[in-house]
Each structure stands twice: as structure tokens, then as C-alpha cells.
Design a protein around this motif. Structure first.
Motif, PDB file in Angstrom:
ATOM      1  N   MET A 261      94.492 -44.808 -27.665  1.00  0.00           N
ATOM      2  CA  MET A 261      95.595 -45.084 -28.589  1.00  0.00           C
ATOM      3  C   MET A 261      96.943 -44.970 -27.889  1.00  0.00           C
ATOM      4  O   MET A 261      97.822 -45.831 -28.041  1.00  0.00           O
ATOM      5  CB  MET A 261      95.541 -44.105 -29.763  1.00  0.00           C
ATOM      6  N   THR A 262      97.117 -43.895 -27.130  1.00  0.00           N
ATOM      7  CA  THR A 262      98.396 -43.664 -26.451  1.00  0.00           C
ATOM      8  C   THR A 262      98.672 -44.766 -25.441  1.00  0.00           C
ATOM      9  O   THR A 262      99.777 -45.317 -25.386  1.00  0.00           O
ATOM     10  CB  THR A 262      98.384 -42.295 -25.755  1.00  0.00           C
ATOM     11  N   ASP A 263      97.681 -45.098 -24.650  1.00  0.00           N
ATOM     12  CA  ASP A 263      97.875 -46.154 -23.661  1.00  0.00           C
ATOM     13  C   ASP A 263      98.134 -47.495 -24.341  1.00  0.00           C
ATOM     14  O   ASP A 263      98.939 -48.301 -23.860  1.00  0.00           O
ATOM     15  CB  ASP A 263      96.644 -46.250 -22.746  1.00  0.00           C
ATOM     16  N   HIS A 264      97.477 -47.720 -25.470  1.00  0.00           N
ATOM     17  CA  HIS A 264      97.659 -48.979 -26.201  1.00  0.00           C
ATOM     18  C   HIS A 264      99.111 -49.153 -26.631  1.00  0.00           C
ATOM     19  O   HIS A 264      99.713 -50.217 -26.410  1.00  0.00           O
ATOM     20  CB  HIS A 264      96.738 -48.996 -27.426  1.00  0.00           C
ATOM     21  N   VAL A 265      99.711 -48.130 -27.244  1.00  0.00           N
ATOM     22  CA  VAL A 265     101.089 -48.285 -27.713  1.00  0.00           C
ATOM     23  C   VAL A 265     102.084 -48.257 -26.559  1.00  0.00           C
ATOM     24  O   VAL A 265     103.178 -48.820 -26.669  1.00  0.00           O
ATOM     25  CB  VAL A 265     101.454 -47.242 -28.794  1.00  0.00           C
ATOM     26  N   HIS A 266     101.728 -47.638 -25.442  1.00  0.00           N
ATOM     27  CA  HIS A 266     102.581 -47.728 -24.260  1.00  0.00           C
ATOM     28  C   HIS A 266     102.716 -49.179 -23.802  1.00  0.00           C
ATOM     29  O   HIS A 266     103.682 -49.521 -23.104  1.00  0.00           O
ATOM     30  CB  HIS A 266     102.029 -46.872 -23.120  1.00  0.00           C
TER      31      HIS A 266
ATOM     32  N   SER B 289     100.114 -46.851 -19.359  1.00  0.00           N
ATOM     33  CA  SER B 289     100.782 -45.581 -19.066  1.00  0.00           C
ATOM     34  C   SER B 289     101.243 -45.542 -17.616  1.00  0.00           C
ATOM     35  O   SER B 289     102.318 -44.982 -17.312  1.00  0.00           O
ATOM     36  CB  SER B 289      99.838 -44.414 -19.378  1.00  0.00           C
ATOM     37  N   PHE B 290     100.465 -46.151 -16.719  1.00  0.00           N
ATOM     38  CA  PHE B 290     100.917 -46.276 -15.338  1.00  0.00           C
ATOM     39  C   PHE B 290     102.187 -47.133 -15.285  1.00  0.00           C
ATOM     40  O   PHE B 290     103.134 -46.827 -14.550  1.00  0.00           O
ATOM     41  CB  PHE B 290      99.826 -46.922 -14.477  1.00  0.00           C
ATOM     42  N   ALA B 291     102.208 -48.227 -16.059  1.00  0.00           N
ATOM     43  CA  ALA B 291     103.370 -49.120 -16.075  1.00  0.00           C
ATOM     44  C   ALA B 291     104.599 -48.403 -16.620  1.00  0.00           C
ATOM     45  O   ALA B 291     105.715 -48.627 -16.146  1.00  0.00           O
ATOM     46  CB  ALA B 291     103.059 -50.358 -16.907  1.00  0.00           C
ATOM     47  N   LYS B 292     104.409 -47.549 -17.610  1.00  0.00           N
ATOM     48  CA  LYS B 292     105.513 -46.753 -18.160  1.00  0.00           C
ATOM     49  C   LYS B 292     106.139 -45.885 -17.070  1.00  0.00           C
ATOM     50  O   LYS B 292     107.367 -45.870 -16.905  1.00  0.00           O
ATOM     51  CB  LYS B 292     104.996 -45.885 -19.306  1.00  0.00           C
ATOM     52  N   TYR B 293     105.324 -45.168 -16.335  1.00  0.00           N
ATOM     53  CA  TYR B 293     105.808 -44.300 -15.262  1.00  0.00           C
ATOM     54  C   TYR B 293     106.458 -45.122 -14.159  1.00  0.00           C
ATOM     55  O   TYR B 293     107.498 -44.744 -13.604  1.00  0.00           O
ATOM     56  CB  TYR B 293     104.632 -43.491 -14.732  1.00  0.00           C
ATOM     57  N   GLU B 294     105.873 -46.273 -13.849  1.00  0.00           N
ATOM     58  CA  GLU B 294     106.417 -47.149 -12.812  1.00  0.00           C
ATOM     59  C   GLU B 294     107.830 -47.608 -13.182  1.00  0.00           C
ATOM     60  O   GLU B 294     108.726 -47.649 -12.331  1.00  0.00           O
ATOM     61  CB  GLU B 294     105.509 -48.364 -12.621  1.00  0.00           C
ATOM     62  N   ARG B 295     108.056 -47.954 -14.441  1.00  0.00           N
ATOM     63  CA  ARG B 295     109.392 -48.384 -14.887  1.00  0.00           C
ATOM     64  C   ARG B 295     110.410 -47.258 -14.722  1.00  0.00           C
ATOM     65  O   ARG B 295     111.547 -47.489 -14.312  1.00  0.00           O
ATOM     66  CB  ARG B 295     109.358 -48.810 -16.360  1.00  0.00           C
TER      67      ARG B 295
ATOM     68  N   LEU C  14     106.044 -51.067 -24.504  1.00  0.00           N
ATOM     69  CA  LEU C  14     107.247 -50.867 -23.703  1.00  0.00           C
ATOM     70  C   LEU C  14     107.469 -52.068 -22.794  1.00  0.00           C
ATOM     71  O   LEU C  14     106.522 -52.720 -22.351  1.00  0.00           O
ATOM     72  CB  LEU C  14     107.115 -49.589 -22.876  1.00  0.00           C
ATOM     73  N   THR C  15     108.731 -52.357 -22.525  1.00  0.00           N
ATOM     74  CA  THR C  15     109.064 -53.550 -21.756  1.00  0.00           C
ATOM     75  C   THR C  15     109.911 -53.194 -20.534  1.00  0.00           C
ATOM     76  O   THR C  15     110.513 -52.118 -20.463  1.00  0.00           O
ATOM     77  CB  THR C  15     109.846 -54.549 -22.624  1.00  0.00           C
TER      78      THR C  15
ATOM     79  N   VAL D  66     115.310 -47.989 -20.274  1.00  0.00           N
ATOM     80  CA  VAL D  66     113.996 -47.349 -20.336  1.00  0.00           C
ATOM     81  C   VAL D  66     113.984 -46.269 -21.422  1.00  0.00           C
ATOM     82  O   VAL D  66     113.046 -46.181 -22.230  1.00  0.00           O
ATOM     83  CB  VAL D  66     113.633 -46.743 -18.963  1.00  0.00           C
ATOM     84  N   ALA D  67     115.017 -45.445 -21.449  1.00  0.00           N
ATOM     85  CA  ALA D  67     115.086 -44.364 -22.434  1.00  0.00           C
ATOM     86  C   ALA D  67     115.208 -44.910 -23.851  1.00  0.00           C
ATOM     87  O   ALA D  67     114.555 -44.410 -24.781  1.00  0.00           O
ATOM     88  CB  ALA D  67     116.275 -43.453 -22.113  1.00  0.00           C
TER      89      ALA D  67
END
Length: 258
Positions: A87-92, A139-145, A95-96, A111-112
Motif C-alpha cells: 500500500m505504501t509503495d503504491h501511493v508513493h 519508494s526507491f524513486a521517492k528517495y532518489e528524488r 509522487l512526481t 519535493v516537500a
């Protein structure tokens, strides 16, 4: 928002969770073709959490939403812990990327702001512990951004990680206050201004609580209350705090260049 009383993300089998997150399917089995896909289960669970909260997400409740038996749901997810990761990864995935060509301050601000909006769309994310994040592609993409925004500005890798944590921590803290205030308004039927209108006459009648005893807090509190029309403004706190965090990062970068 209540606390999660059942199995949390990070409690399950990390190997199976990673396989599900990255779409690594087990060998095909004989028998009838499954009626659902794992993505169907995840979407149903997210919709349930959005409508109620994370405590509502149980294998039984999700199965009811999909009109299948609870036991059949284990065909798709081993348990609730893995489901929370999915679920968490799905809604991540909502993010764009910031626009191309932005400076690091504008990129980190974008980002914020994106994360602030995500938490308001999915408040249950604040119930998910962050110590063992889902190791999935979104979630990896979130951290990468978060890291890309400050890549190449003069920070070390550990400092870049700390900046990412500092910004996401600020977003989560202020979003929690914002959502708490909205929930209070819903449950009490009173806006912050209406609540203060009821409280102030009582407080004003207590001599020990007057401005003579608390001159600084009285002055500042009145100024802030007039500015925000409330005791606090989490959106202002978020953007004010973010600007100060960015100022601190900029100062560190400038010091390195001297």
C-alpha cells in the motif's frame, strides 16, 4: 487517527515483501486462474484506509471489499505486514519529479510540497512506521528524488541522506498537526476561530491569566492568532520551517566553498 493495533509493515517476511513489490511472481500453479491480481488487493486496501484509517485494513475487511473469502486473499499477499508495504509503495507512485532546470532550493521545495499533498490525500501514511520502509520501486524513486534535489551542491553522501530525512520529517510533523486540526474541527463541529470565541471569555475572566502575568506570550499569541485566525497554522509552520531548513543547508554549502 488511531494507532495500528495489528501487524505492522516491516514485521513480515522481507523476502516475500520484496518479491511482491517488484512483481517477482512465484512459479505458476495448476488449477483455476486467480480471480484477482495483487494490484486489485492493494487498491482495495488503499481505498479502505482512505475512507476510514489504517486500523480498518484487515485481511477480512479487504476480502469483503473484493467479495472474496479471507482465506483466498492469502493467495495474493502473505499477511497484513506485506500488504502495508504494498500500500505504501503504491501511493508513493503518486509522487512526481520536480520540473527540469530548477535550482536545488526550488527542487527540494517541490519535493516537500508534493509529499505534503500526498499525506493529506492519504492520512493513514502517518500511521505507518518509517523505520523499515518498503523496499519497492516507488519508494526507491521517492528517495532518489529527495537526493537528486541536492546532488552536486557540495554535501557529502551522509549529509544528503540527513537532508532528505530532515525535510521528510518536517513534512510529516506539520502534516500530522494539519490533519489533527481538521479532525478536531470535524468531530467537535467547531472551527478553531469558533473554539477560541468560546474559550476566550472564560480565560479573560481569570486575573492570573492576564497579559500582566504573561506579557510576551500574550503579545505574541495575539499577533499569531490574528495572522492565522487560529491558535496555530500547520501550513504556515510547514513552509516557514522548510524555508529555514533550506537556509541552513545553504549556509552549510557556502561554508564549504570558503
Amino acid at each position: 487517527m488511531t494507532g495500528v493495533s495489528t501487524q505492522e509493515n516491516g514485521d513480515g517476511d522481507p523476502r516475500r515483501a520484496i518479491e511482491l513489490l517488484w512483481g517477482i511472481s512465484p512459479p505458476p500453479r495448476r488449477g483455476p486462474k486467480p480471480k484477482l491480481a495483487t494490484a486489485d488487493v492493494v487498491r482495495a486496501a488503499v481505498a479502505l484506509a482512505d475512507a476510514e484509517d489504517l486500523d480498518a485494513v484487515t485481511i477480512r475487511r479487504v476480502a469483503e471489499q473484493l467479495s472474496v473469502s479471507p482465506m483466498s486473499l492469502y493467495t495474493y499477499v502473505p499477511g497484513r505486514a506485506e500488504l502495508l508495504d504494498l500500500m505504501t509503495d503504491h501511493v508513493h507512485g503518486e509522487l512526481t519529479d520536480p520540473e527540469e532546470g530548477l535550482g536545488w532550493r526550488a527542487a527540494l521545495t517541490a519535493v516537500a510540497e508534493d509529499q505534503w499533498a500526498l499525506l493529506h490525500r492519504h492520512p493513514w501514511l502517518l500511521q505507518v512506521p518509517t523505520g523499515r520502509p518498503p523496499l519497492g520501486p516507488n519508494s526507491f524513486a521517492k528517495y532518489e528524488r529527495e537526493l537528486r534535489a541536492v546532488e552536486g551542491i557540495g554535501l557529502g553522501d551522509v549529509e544528503m541522506d540527513a537532508v532528505a530525512g530532515l525535510v521528510t520529517g518536517l513534512v510529516r510533523t506539520t502534516a500530522r498537526s494539519s490533519l489533527d486540526n481538521a479532525r478536531l474541527a470535524r468531530t467537535t463541529g467547531l472551527t478553531d476561530a469558533q473554539w477560541w470565541e468560546r474559550a476566550w471569555p472564560v480565560l479573560a475572566g481569570i486575573p492570573a491569566a492576564d497579559a500582566a502575568h504573561y506579557p510576551i506570550s500574550s503579545r505574541v499569541g495575539q499577533a499569531a492568532g490574528a495572522a492565522h485566525n487560529a491558535a496555530e497554522n500547520p501550513a504556515h509552520a510547514f513552509r516557514f520551517g522548510l524555508a529555514r531548513v533550506l537556509d541552513g543547508i545553504e549556509m552549510l554549502v557556502l561554508q564549504r566553498q570558503q
